[in-house]
Scaffold this active site. Structure first.
Site, PDB file in Angstrom:
ATOM      1  N   GLY A   1       0.799  -1.060  -0.129  1.00 28.93           N
ATOM      2  CA  GLY A   1       0.040  -0.016  -0.134  1.00 28.93           C
ATOM      3  C   GLY A   1       0.854   1.210   0.008  1.00 28.93           C
ATOM      4  O   GLY A   1       1.841   1.276   0.614  1.00 28.93           O
TER       5      GLY A   1
ATOM      6  N   ASP B   1       6.427  -7.371   5.759  1.00 35.18           N
ATOM      7  CA  ASP B   1       6.474  -8.422   4.843  1.00 35.18           C
ATOM      8  C   ASP B   1       7.643  -7.958   3.919  1.00 35.18           C
ATOM      9  O   ASP B   1       8.350  -9.087   3.265  1.00 35.18           O
ATOM     10  CB  ASP B   1       5.220  -8.698   4.073  1.00 35.18           C
ATOM     11  CG  ASP B   1       4.340  -9.573   5.050  1.00 35.18           C
ATOM     12  OD1 ASP B   1       4.720  -9.927   5.957  1.00 35.18           O
ATOM     13  OD2 ASP B   1       3.194  -9.738   4.476  1.00 35.18           O
TER      14      ASP B   1
ATOM     15  N   LYS C   1       8.506   1.293   5.687  1.00 40.42           N
ATOM     16  CA  LYS C   1       7.406   2.148   5.232  1.00 40.42           C
ATOM     17  C   LYS C   1       6.057   1.153   5.774  1.00 40.42           C
ATOM     18  O   LYS C   1       5.839   0.107   5.781  1.00 40.42           O
ATOM     19  CB  LYS C   1       7.037   2.106   3.623  1.00 40.42           C
ATOM     20  CG  LYS C   1       5.786   2.727   3.220  1.00 40.42           C
ATOM     21  CD  LYS C   1       5.317   1.363   1.958  1.00 40.42           C
ATOM     22  CE  LYS C   1       4.695   0.397   2.683  1.00 40.42           C
ATOM     23  NZ  LYS C   1       3.803  -0.508   1.716  1.00 40.42           N
ATOM     24  N   THR C   2       5.094   2.039   6.310  1.00 40.48           N
ATOM     25  CA  THR C   2       3.735   1.680   6.453  1.00 40.48           C
ATOM     26  C   THR C   2       2.898   2.761   7.212  1.00 40.48           C
ATOM     27  O   THR C   2       3.305   3.198   8.292  1.00 40.48           O
ATOM     28  CB  THR C   2       3.505   0.235   7.253  1.00 40.48           C
ATOM     29  OG1 THR C   2       2.140   0.147   7.563  1.00 40.48           O
ATOM     30  CG2 THR C   2       4.289   0.194   8.515  1.00 40.48           C
TER      31      THR C   2
ATOM     32  N   ASP D   1       0.464   2.202   9.017  1.00 43.54           N
ATOM     33  CA  ASP D   1      -0.273   1.482  10.036  1.00 43.54           C
ATOM     34  C   ASP D   1       0.728   1.667  11.115  1.00 43.54           C
ATOM     35  O   ASP D   1       0.283   1.387  12.469  1.00 43.54           O
ATOM     36  CB  ASP D   1      -0.406   0.003   9.891  1.00 43.54           C
ATOM     37  CG  ASP D   1      -1.457  -0.418   8.669  1.00 43.54           C
ATOM     38  OD1 ASP D   1      -2.112   0.626   8.454  1.00 43.54           O
ATOM     39  OD2 ASP D   1      -1.626  -1.616   8.365  1.00 43.54           O
TER      40      ASP D   1
END
Lengths: 573, 573
Positions: free
Chosen positions: B112, B207, B233-234, B236
């Protein structure tokens, strides 16, 4: 679209602003420890406005006026106040700054909240205080029902200061009650007398301003000396005409939605696997969708008024969307952005007819009927066929989500989901289509009604507040406060009032012909629409998404005007 | 939380910035006529970063490392690269600014999108160009599948400049393919050889970084001289540990959601007739919901990890919400704001069990089965009862929305609507409740993944890009690039790398034990959670909504750090 000024003017303006900012900070009556830094910063913002509102003005009366349509009938409905002159606030050159009358003014917020409402209140308050320290501003609570119930607070610096330049209507609360019945009018007269109101300011949309006019006429007829003034509010942008350049709140709300839609464009072109279908607020008119299209360049924007003008059916709109999906898919693009207005299905002749038949049958069943499917059985063949062709979810929404009058509650129906489901079906029929159609639905509306107002809305509303108070002091009633010349610097804005009757016509409501303010729908001749129509083809198959970004509250970026306002002003010039 | 600097430092910084800005503007390779003003302004933003990344540095190696858990097993899985030392970029005091090696580096964006990705790329590019003009940056297209398919562009100033400080991943596109099979690994080796890559940078979440480590080990085993580096990166916020202070994108995304949630708070307290139920992205962890709660003070925030810790059932969470509604209603408040994380139902032991049983049965049916209701028949009594107690809509979502592996697609299930429906039912059982419960549902996620990155994310990502290139030049492989000390000024940030193995443990995935990076869930001992837990009682019955406002890109307001980052840094200090 950035407004500019000569450097000498700017210098003077800056000096005055800094001076006032320091005074302002010193007198600020709140503890700011718990507030966010931006909230604190915005409390200190000094709205810009025409300097003449600060005392050296007089009120000039123009020519007698008429009505937009149905002149005779409107005159008959408003025998006391029909035809009043246009009012303009003009510099009192050479004259002294007079001390104002001691006034007691009431203010009420009506309908859905819109960014800037608190600045109407602070504008009113500051104007009264600057003209006469003994004046009082009364805030009616939770909308017009606060007038009827005589439920109010006396507003002070302590109560107003924490809301300066802030979003929301929560200083007073809002409500949708209208003053309609004979009893309600009588109660409003009682409240006006009991509170000894010199004036009453209604902040609201077309309905509220219509209501304000009815009350002004009623007060006049009963010799109640309370002047009634309307202030044009609505994020939908449909309270706009020759006299009102824009309603407040539209500028902020569209910018909130535009940021989000643009982000979804980049999301679509980054992940490359989904369409984002966004429904945007604006039930009766599609101004929000049109402005958002100009701000963000979606692959497709459906404009309700155009659908209506072309008498497009639901299936025809679905077919247009499927065409887009197929064409993009041929280019390897199974993603994109489609935006639609909240009221879209009402613009489709077939759906509009279906809904009005359903409403009639549901109404004739009465609210006692627990089985809305009876209404479906009563439909003609053609409408029943259309109804049966709709996805089950949507059928349920049409039948079950009903407003207090028993009508289908269209604002709650998820037309973006309807279009997704039907586009899916339509694509199955397109043998040339080899793509994968995945779509995510969004509805943006409530998010933008209470956001921090842009500098434009802060300035505009503050000037509207000042103007309303000035009109009341001048003895005007049955007027809408207007601030115009809005694409120039706030210091050059023009203030005054138009009799509300000039923008009225007769329309059928609940089976009766009544005088109402004509809503401004998009015309295909509007400059804003033409700009869009000229560009949209280029947006279909590319990813020419435009990124307006989040609203900036300081610096050059904070002075951007919206496209609709600029385009419309070019039309009237 | 505003970072400050001494005025002398600030002065120097300003002079350097202005000088660089002018140079930058002159060399900008794009036509800006069609871009929005803010877009244009952001293109000219010069990210701040530690000055040592501009050449006068050397790479220092620390002690040998281990793994977080399952040390032996992790060592066995990564025989070539296990235990590598920590790497730190340190000033090369007194030494000359050396010319860098000529390098050819590939970069890929995975999963994402998150705000800041484009600055990782511009950071990499600028670092390479500043060190050696002949170096090349290659961008693989549409995620890791671009590596396998050897689908790439050579990135130039012309291609990168229009994306500086912009949101989205659309310069390259992203994708979710993993390099998993023997064939895919072989193809990746081929690509590395064919493109003559000195290094390959994976921008992604836990992941992706796990995948980067597996590839690094594979390349080493096959004597492929391509160094592999991960960038955290995320949005969340769950890729965070002793070594990684925060993942990029979280700061921007939470601020986008927080503005919207705060607006809804004011909307609720203005209109006074609805609850807003907002689901926020963050499936495995509730960091976004927690940060949004700290930013906006909703009446209730449900934190998944707390639900799990307390082993709360679905009904128990619904009962908590109903308690809130009843208590507020007693005070005359039939409105409010409730926020929940996307992954909420997975944290409920009963729902989690139900879903995993459904997944097992759906999987054993195979994708050939067209009747998912068979899976329901196979449930135990307890699970079937729970399933039958769910609203029909939600039952359908559980059975029909399945991911490519046949699993229930929880991110698409509308748990905010589930809670609304069930709260309605629960309220009917509460005889003491006399209120009107009307609720509007929202999901905020996609809107924040591609928004204009905050200055923090711009700076952080630009520094991560520089650091990644520096690590590759120093010959590091199997590392995550890290920039730390993030609550200080960017000029004081520390850069380096940690071996990805240090943050790994063994977990069961698709029935097999595999080495993965441990996700950072919220611990009830986290300072950010404790701050929230201490305040939340005060938010329940009041309208203490906090208004962070939209992200500001210049001025003091643009330097605000998020609460989670600050609280966590206080924990580690």
């Amino acid at each position: 679209m950035v407004t500019t000024t000569s450097s000498a003017d700017e210098h003077m303006h800056n000096i005055q602003t800094v001076r006032r900012k320091v005074e302002h900070e010193l007198k600020l009556n709140i503890s700011v420890a718990e507030l966010s830094p931006l909230h604190q910063q915005r409390l200190l913002y000094i709205p810009r406005m025409p300097p003449l509102l600060r005392g050296a003005f007089r009120v000039a009366f123009g020519d007698r006026t008429s009505a937009a349509y149905d002149v005779e009938e409107i005159e008959k409905r408003f025998p006391k106040l029909f035809g009043q002159p246009v009012v303009k606030i003009v510099p009192n050159s050479g004259g002294p700054v007079t001390i104002g009358k001691k006034l007691r003014i009431g203010v009420v917020l009506s309908g859905g909240p819109a960014p800037g409402g608190h600045n109407v209140i602070s504008g009113l308050f500051d104007h009264l205080q600057e003209r006469n320290k003994d004046s009082e501003l009364i805030g009616f609570v939770n909308g017009p029902s606060g007038i009827i119930d005589c439920n109010y607070h006396i507003l002070t610096s302590e109560s107003i200061d924490p809301f300066r330049n802030q979003g929301g209507f929560h200083l007073l609360g809002s409500g949708r009650t209208k003053i309609e019945t004979v009893e309600q009018f009588a109660m409003a007269r009682e409240a006006a007398k009991k509170c000894e109101l010199d004036g009453l300011v209604f902040v609201g949309g077309d309905d509220t301003n219509t209501n304000a006019m009815l009350l002004a006429e009623d007060f006049k007829a009963y010799n109640i000396d309370t002047k009634v003034i309307g202030v044009p509010k609505t994020i939908d942008g449909d309270l706009r005409n020759t006299y009102i350049e824009t309603s407040f709140g539209f500028d902020t709300a569209v910018k909130v939605y535009s940021e989000l839609v643009a982000n979804l464009g980049y999301d679509a072109s980054s992940a490359k696997k989904s369409y984002h279908f966004c429904r945007l607020m604006g039930r009766s008119a599609s101004h929000i969708t049109l402005e958002t299209a100009l701000q963000t360049h979606p692959n497709m924007a459906v404009i309700g008024e155009e659908v209506e003008a072309n008498r497009q059916s639901l299936l025809s709109v679905v077919s247009d969307i499927a065409d887009l999906v197929v064409e993009r898919s041929k280019l390897g693009k199974d993603f994109g952005v489609v935006i639609i207005p909240e009221g879209l299905v009402e613009f489709m002749p077939d759906m509009n007819k279906l809904i009005s038949c359903l409403n009639d049958h549901l109404a004739s069943n009465g609210s006692s009927s627990n089985d809305p499917t009876e209404a479906v059985k009563m439909l003609d063949n053609q409408e029943r066929e259309l109804f049966n062709s709709l996805p089950t979810d949507f059928q349920t929404q049409l039948l079950l989500d009903r407003d207090p009058h028993g009508n289908v509650r269209l604002s709650q129906t998820e037309s973006e989901r309807l279009l997704i489901t039907m586009t899916k079906s339509e694509l199955k029929k397109r043998s040339e289509y080899k793509g994968t159609f995945s779509a995510i639905s969004h509805f943006f509306g409530y998010e933008g009604r209470c956001s921090l107002p842009t500098n434009f809305d802060c300035n505009y509303c503050y000037a509207l507040g000042h103007t309303s108070a000035a009109l009341i002091e001048a003895g005007c009633t049955g007027y809408v406060a207007t601030v115009s010349n809005l694409t120039t610097l706030p210091e050059q804005w023009e203030c005054g009032g138009y009799p509300l009757t000039v923008m009225m016509n007769m329309e059928r409501r609940k089976g009766k012909m009544v005088p109402v303010i004509k809503k401004a729908l998009i015309s295909l001749e509007d400059p804003a629409f033409k700009i869009y129509a000229k560009q949209r083809e280029a947006w279909r198959l590319t990813e020419d998404y435009r990124c307006p970004g989040p609203i900036q509250h300081s610096g050059n970026m904070s002075e951007e005007l919206n496209f609709t306002l600029v385009a419309n002003s070019e039309m009237s010039n």
